[in-house]
Write a protein that holds these residues in place. Sequence first.
Motif, short mmCIF file in Angstrom:
data_model
loop_
_atom_site.label_atom_id
_atom_site.label_comp_id
_atom_site.label_asym_id
_atom_site.label_seq_id
_atom_site.Cartn_x
_atom_site.Cartn_y
_atom_site.Cartn_z
N HIS A 150 -0.41 6.59 7.51
CA HIS A 150 0.67 6.20 6.60
C HIS A 150 0.35 6.42 5.13
N CYS A 151 -0.91 6.51 4.80
CA CYS A 151 -1.30 6.63 3.38
C CYS A 151 -2.36 7.73 3.24
N LYS B 267 -2.84 9.93 0.97
CA LYS B 267 -3.43 10.08 -0.38
C LYS B 267 -4.51 9.00 -0.60
N LEU B 268 -4.21 7.79 -0.20
CA LEU B 268 -5.22 6.72 -0.35
C LEU B 268 -6.43 7.00 0.55
N THR B 269 -6.18 7.57 1.73
CA THR B 269 -7.29 7.93 2.63
C THR B 269 -8.19 8.97 1.96
N TRP C 53 0.84 -1.21 0.00
CA TRP C 53 0.00 0.00 0.00
C TRP C 53 0.88 1.26 0.00
N GLN C 54 1.98 1.19 0.73
CA GLN C 54 2.84 2.37 0.79
C GLN C 54 3.55 2.60 -0.55
N GLU D 173 1.00 4.45 -2.43
CA GLU D 173 0.92 5.81 -1.86
C GLU D 173 2.03 6.71 -2.43
N PHE E 134 -4.19 3.66 7.73
CA PHE E 134 -4.17 4.32 6.42
C PHE E 134 -4.06 5.84 6.59
#
Length: 210
Positions: A184-185, A187-189, A143-144, A147, A181
């Motif tokens: 750490h993420c 943009k995905l959030t 996932w990262q 991201e 999320f």
Amino acid sequence: MASTYRLISTRGWGSAIIEAALALGGFAYELEELDPNRPKDRQRLLSLNPLGQIPVLILPDGELMTESAAMLLLLSERQPATPLAPPPGAPERAAFLRWLAFVVAAIYPQYIVGDGANRLLPGDADAAARLLEATDAQMMRHWQQIEAAITPSPWFLGQTFSVLDLYVVVMVRWRPGRAWFAAHCPKLTAVAAATARLPKVEAIMRAQFD
Ligand SMILES: N[C@@H](CCC(=O)N[C@@H](CS)C(=O)NCC(=O)O)C(=O)O
């Protein structure tokens, strides 16, 4: 009904991604809810998909599909008026295909193996716990990687909505959870938040997760 898609579904599982695509695409569909922990439902699921996996989609002509990415590509080509994916020739097409394959080939299997750790390593709870930890760590790294690679605006692919946004809005509800999320993420959030604001998606997310 001849023009109706039948989605074999389990609350909160990957069938939510396909249901959102069916709703956004304006397809007529019905859900067949199964609880794979109940022997009768598991038997029904195995009769449809020997892998015992959800989602399964039965097309209006009776043909059966497994594999979420295949279903989504088919739905996107059947409903060009309501784009679910950048069409062949679009500038975002290569990125779309790349990340679609990455999500289903690199990330989704980590959940499957982690969820099935006790089944894969029966009688060895410590090994199963380590397997879950290792697959979750791998999934978080993946996932990262996404991201770091994307520039959403507000969608995964930029200004073009696609079914990638549907994977994100559903999968951020899975392990390691929305708090991870958000930390750490981001943009995905943000992609998940934009997608969850689509009224049809919002209704499905509420029914599937709240
Ligand atoms: N490659 C499949 C994966 C589907 C999948 O693993 N679904 C999960 C639920 S979200 C499942 O059915 N897990 C149960 C199992 O693997 O036994 C797809 O993309 O549709």
